[in-house]
Design an enzyme around this catalytic site. Structure first.
Site, PDB file in Angstrom:
ATOM      1  CG  ASP A   1      -1.980   1.012   1.213  1.00 51.25           C
ATOM      2  OD1 ASP A   1      -2.300   1.507   0.115  1.00 51.25           O
ATOM      3  OD2 ASP A   1      -2.505   1.353   2.290  1.00 51.25           O
TER       4      ASP A   1
ATOM      5  CD  GLU B   1      -0.178   5.515  -3.965  1.00 53.42           C
ATOM      6  OE1 GLU B   1       0.181   5.826  -2.821  1.00 53.42           O
ATOM      7  OE2 GLU B   1      -0.824   4.496  -4.235  1.00 53.42           O
TER       8      GLU B   1
ATOM      9  CG  ASP C   1      -8.071   4.630   0.143  1.00 51.33           C
ATOM     10  OD1 ASP C   1      -7.942   3.390   0.218  1.00 51.33           O
ATOM     11  OD2 ASP C   1      -7.279   5.435   0.654  1.00 51.33           O
TER      12      ASP C   1
HETATM   13  C1  GLC Z   1      -4.855   3.289   2.678  1.00 50.52           C
HETATM   14  C2  GLC Z   1      -5.305   2.080   1.857  1.00 50.52           C
HETATM   15  C3  GLC Z   1      -6.415   1.373   2.598  1.00 50.52           C
HETATM   16  C4  GLC Z   1      -5.939   0.960   3.993  1.00 50.52           C
HETATM   17  C5  GLC Z   1      -5.467   2.181   4.739  1.00 50.52           C
HETATM   18  C6  GLC Z   1      -4.854   1.823   6.086  1.00 50.52           C
HETATM   19  O1  GLC Z   1      -5.860   4.230   2.725  1.00 50.52           O
HETATM   20  O2  GLC Z   1      -5.688   2.439   0.579  1.00 50.52           O
HETATM   21  O3  GLC Z   1      -6.856   0.254   1.875  1.00 50.52           O
HETATM   22  O4  GLC Z   1      -6.958   0.343   4.686  1.00 50.52           O
HETATM   23  O5  GLC Z   1      -4.488   2.883   3.978  1.00 50.52           O
HETATM   24  O6  GLC Z   1      -3.763   1.005   5.931  1.00 50.52           O
END
Ligand code: GLC
Length: 815
Positions: free
Chosen positions: A407, A410, A482
């Site tokens: 995650d 980017e 998200d």
């Molecule tokens: C980011 C991710 C999401 C995750 C969050 C906490 O927003 O896109 O999927 O739950 O971080 O880790």
């Protein structure tokens, strides 16, 4: 005198500063040199190199200075020996392969692509061709009347991108709108369609790139890169499928996934402590809702520090994953790239020691804030960093984790302004954020994949990423970040998944149910029924939102969702075969109708643009949760309603009923769809009988059925089972070829479940060639309900035959 000098200097300065903001046109042809399949042109203002990669793929590179050694993280496909014919005349060049004729005008230098029969496929815009606006290089192309543009990966907007402009710049965009651009990933590949012709353009440049499909002008479209050379691939084939095949030849395809990763996956920010995780899984099991994967989001770490476990919440991770495994569940954990700046935090210390972090030009380490606080960021474009990162996964693999969720890559930092002058190693070649940002997530996923693959000893890891670049599909599945719990987002998600599939990314999905915000029961229900037909199928919910498991929305939702997740499990043999097909042909799992019906205007109609084929046979018409009647466009052929077997004629539009318990889904006449019996996870024994649904239709259709052990790489050594099954609807004959591969099928028997056949009778010849105990005909009433798609459904004229699954070639004649 002094005054004169000052005047001259200031005039010069003005000219200089003026000269820095200007266009440079590509110029006129001066000379050329051929070396094998490479053509190097010297022009008055620039250099152009044209490479014939294959008869169908032409690479064009242009630079004002010189063409340097080719460097790409995206492209892995090599040049194939191709026959080329070259003809030079006073004003033109013609370079022809067996598929494409390239005309080059010398003054000014312009490229046009034609079919061998002489039909124009694509041409440079006559006025601009290739132009540099300061450092930004742009290729301007003429728009043909009625031309459409599809693909470009994870982009909002309509299926047809005509009239819109897009930018590629990987962005953390929590709460994005249904028209936000850019999102998390950059895939600079699109397909142009006009006059029953289709071609692909892949712009292989990782800097900020722009695509303008005729927005704000009516004569040209363009693609440009802010930094570096113009490097694009032109692909031509007589159909969209093959364009995707060539694009994925260049940039690679998804590897065979672990079968468990195709089951249902449950996530939430965050399930903790360990008893909560066990409780969630137990509830799935008690309620008999199938599940294969559970996720641990950031709360499982100690203060959000990657490669740690929170000792209070997860005191014994291995015991947890063992217990989960005993219930048929695989564990996936989140990993974020930011490494907390904190002495005596092992990963931080070893990161410093191994010199793995991104730096400013003066050697100072870059620091940015994200979940753990101030962090350094690994430079995944450096081989040593990739190894260091990959090796660090012992913290999780030793604890039994098999899924790795990449995650915030980017990369995301609070403030979202990653400095442009941070330096990247680029495998020794050097670069900055300007070219490094868009490949950051890709290289992180690559390190994760390569590292965990090694650590898991021949087992297939599951990698999921948020940020990606063209080619990331070789390492990882992708989800679209998200999203929000609205109908608009649900439908946008369908377009994103379909567009990613058109752009070589097959293993993709969305946060089903919507990440941000609370879904209504209706929305959750509908979204889950659509999610079943998404290659990667995971429910996820943001922190501080209401519970969002299949039982959290009331009994009715639970019953419907359970039925549909069950359907997913029944379809696994089909889905697994589709993934194999993807590895061979690049064809996605979720297929926009624009792939097979690119010339059909209805496909792009706003009422129908969400429709897609799940594999070759299953037509899905996603519907909002507020709409209980849905207009459906049926492409040519005939289509069976999945629930009732009632038949619809193709080339027609119909309004169909779409109550929440019945997503409009149809099966193409002539289809062969392998299913298995309902299981609660992919670890459960699916019985000894493959359920082969066959739908009558006056067509000849083949299905390439694939099996292997579902978890190791032994298939690479030939341990697979691949069998072509063909239904000839004219002769009403079903043929099983001799399977290839060393793997023994898991199924000793095949039960044919026959839809739409008047009566079933094996012809006498076949009867006599099979020993009587090897087959028996069964009457409709003895069909087990759970062998059908839905336990609740009444099928009128379904019949079954059970045969032994013999490895020889045999035919079955039906009536
Ligand atoms: C980011 C991710 C999401 C995750 C969050 C906490 O927003 O896109 O999927 O739950 O971080 O880790």
């Amino acid at each position: 005198m002094k005054g004169v000098i000052i005047v001259i200097l200031s005039v010069l300065f003005c000219q200089l500063s003026y000269a820095q903001d200007k266009n440079t046109i590509i110029g006129d042809f001066k000379s050329f040199k051929r070396s094998g399949q490479t053509f190097n042109f010297v022009l008055s203002n620039s250099f152009v190199q044209l490479n014939v990669i294959s008869p169908n793929i032409i690479q064009v590179r242009a630079d004002r200075n010189k063409i340097t050694e080719n460097q790409s993280y995206a492209v892995v496909g090599k040049m194939q020996i191709s026959s080329i014919h070259v003809a030079e005349e006073s004003t033109t060049f013609k370079i022809s392969t067996d598929s494409i004729s390239i005309f080059i005008s010398k003054k000014p230098f312009r490229i046009s692509y034609f079919t061998i029969e002489g039909k124009l496929i694509q041409e440079d815009d006559g006025d601009f061709g290739i132009t540099w606006t300061n450092n930004e290089v742009t290729s301007y192309k003429k728009i043909v009347e009625g031309e459409r543009f599809i693909g470009l990966g994870e982009k909002t907007g309509n299926l047809d991108r005509k009239g819109n402009g897009y930018t590629n710049w990987n962005t953390d965009c929590f709460g994005y709108g249904t028209d936000t651009d850019p999102l998390y990933s950059s895939i600079p590949f699109f397909i142009g369609i006009h006059d029953n012709l289709q071609y692909g353009i892949f712009l292989d440049n990782s800097s900020r790139t722009h695509f303008n499909f005729g927005a704000s002008n009516n004569s040209f479209y363009s693609y440009s890169a802010e930094v570096g050379e113009l490097d694009y691939y032109f692909i031509y084939h007589s159909n969209v499928r093959d364009v995707i095949k060539s694009y994925t030849y260049l940039t690679g395809r998804a590897p065979m996934p672990a079968k468990w990763s195709l089951g249902y996956q449950q996530c939430r920010w965050s399930y903790y402590p360990d008893e909560e995780v066990i409780n969630i899984v137990k509830t799935f099991r008690e309620k008999k809702i199938p599940l294969d994967v559970i996720y641990l989001d950031i709360h499982f770490m100690e203060n959000n520090k990657v490669f740690t476990w929170n000792k209070d919440r997860f005191p014994n991770p291995k015991a947890l994953t063992d217990e989960l495994k005993s219930m048929g569940i695989h564990t996936a954990v989140i990993v974020d790239p930011g490494i907390k700046v904190e002495k005596e935090y092992k990963t931080y210390d070893s990161g410093l020691e191994n010199n793995v972090f991104l730096k400013y030009p003066n050697g100072k380490l870059y620091e940015g804030s994200v979940w753990p606080g101030l962090c350094h960021f690994p430079d995944f474009s450096k081989p040593e960093t990739r190894k260091w990162w990959g090796d660090s996964f012992t913290a999780y693999t030793n604890a039994g984790v098999e899924g790795f969720w990449n995650d915030m890559n980017e990369p995301a930092t609070w403030g979202q302004r990653f400095p442009s002058h941070v330096e990247f190693n680029f495998d020794g070649r050097g670069g900055t954020t300007q070219t490094g940002r868009n490949i950051y997530g890709m290289q992180m996923a690559r390190s994760t994949f390569e590292g965990t693959k090694k650590l898991l000893n021949n087992s297939r890891p599951f990698i999921l990423t948020r940020a990606a670049f063209a080619g990331s599909q070789r390492y990882t599945a992708l989800w679209t970040g998200d999203n929000t719990a609205t109908d608009e987002h649900m439908l946008l998600g369908v377009r994103l998944v379909n567009s990613l599939g058109l752009s070589g990314f097959a293993n993709v999905g969305v946060d089903v149910g919507g990440f941000n915000g609370d879904a209504s029961a209706e929305l959750y229900t509908r979204w889950m029924t659509i999610g079943v037909f998404t290659p990667f199928f995971r429910g996820h919910k943001m922190i501080n939102m209401k519970e969002s498991e299949p039982w959290s929305y009331g009994e009715q939702t639970e019953a419907i969702v359970k039925n549909y997740i069950g359907l997913r499990y029944k379809m696994l043999p089909y889905l697994y075969s589709l993934f194999h097909e993807h590895t061979v042909s690049g064809i996605p799992i979720a297929r926009s109708l624009a792939i097979d019906y690119s010339g059909e205007a209805k496909v792009f109609d706003s009422r129908y643009q969400h429709q897609f084929l799940f594999g070759p046979s299953i037509l899905v018409s996603p519907t909002s949760s507020k709409q209980f009647y849905q207009p459906v466009f049926f492409p040519a052929g005939q289509w069976y309603d999945l629930n009732t077997d009632s038949l619809y004629e193709g080339n027609k539009e119909e309004i169909v009923e779409a109550p929440l318990h019945k997503l409009p889904v149809f099966v193409r006449a002539g289809s062969i769809i392998p299913n298995q019996k309902l299981t609660q996870s992919t670890s459960e024994y699916p019985g000894d009988t493959l359920l082969l649904h066959v739908y009558d239709g006056v067509v000849i259709n083949s299905f390439s059925y694939y099996e292997d052990d579902g978890k190791t790489y032994d298939f690479v050594e030939g341990n697979y089972y691949l069998r072509m099954i063909t239904f000839d609807g004219i002769r009403k004959q079903l043929s099983f070829d001799i399977p290839s591969g060393k793997f023994q099928s898991n199924y000793g028997f095949i039960k044919l479940i026959l839809h739409g056949f008047v009566a079933t009778e094996l012809n006498a010849e076949i009867k006599s060639s099979l020993k009587s105990e090897r087959y028996f005909a069964v009457h409709p009433e003895s069909v087990y309900r759970d062998e059908l798609y839905f336990a609740s459904k009444e099928y009128s004229d379904v019949q079954t035959i059970v045969i032994r699954n013999e490895d020889k070639k045999f035919d079955i004649r039906l009536k």
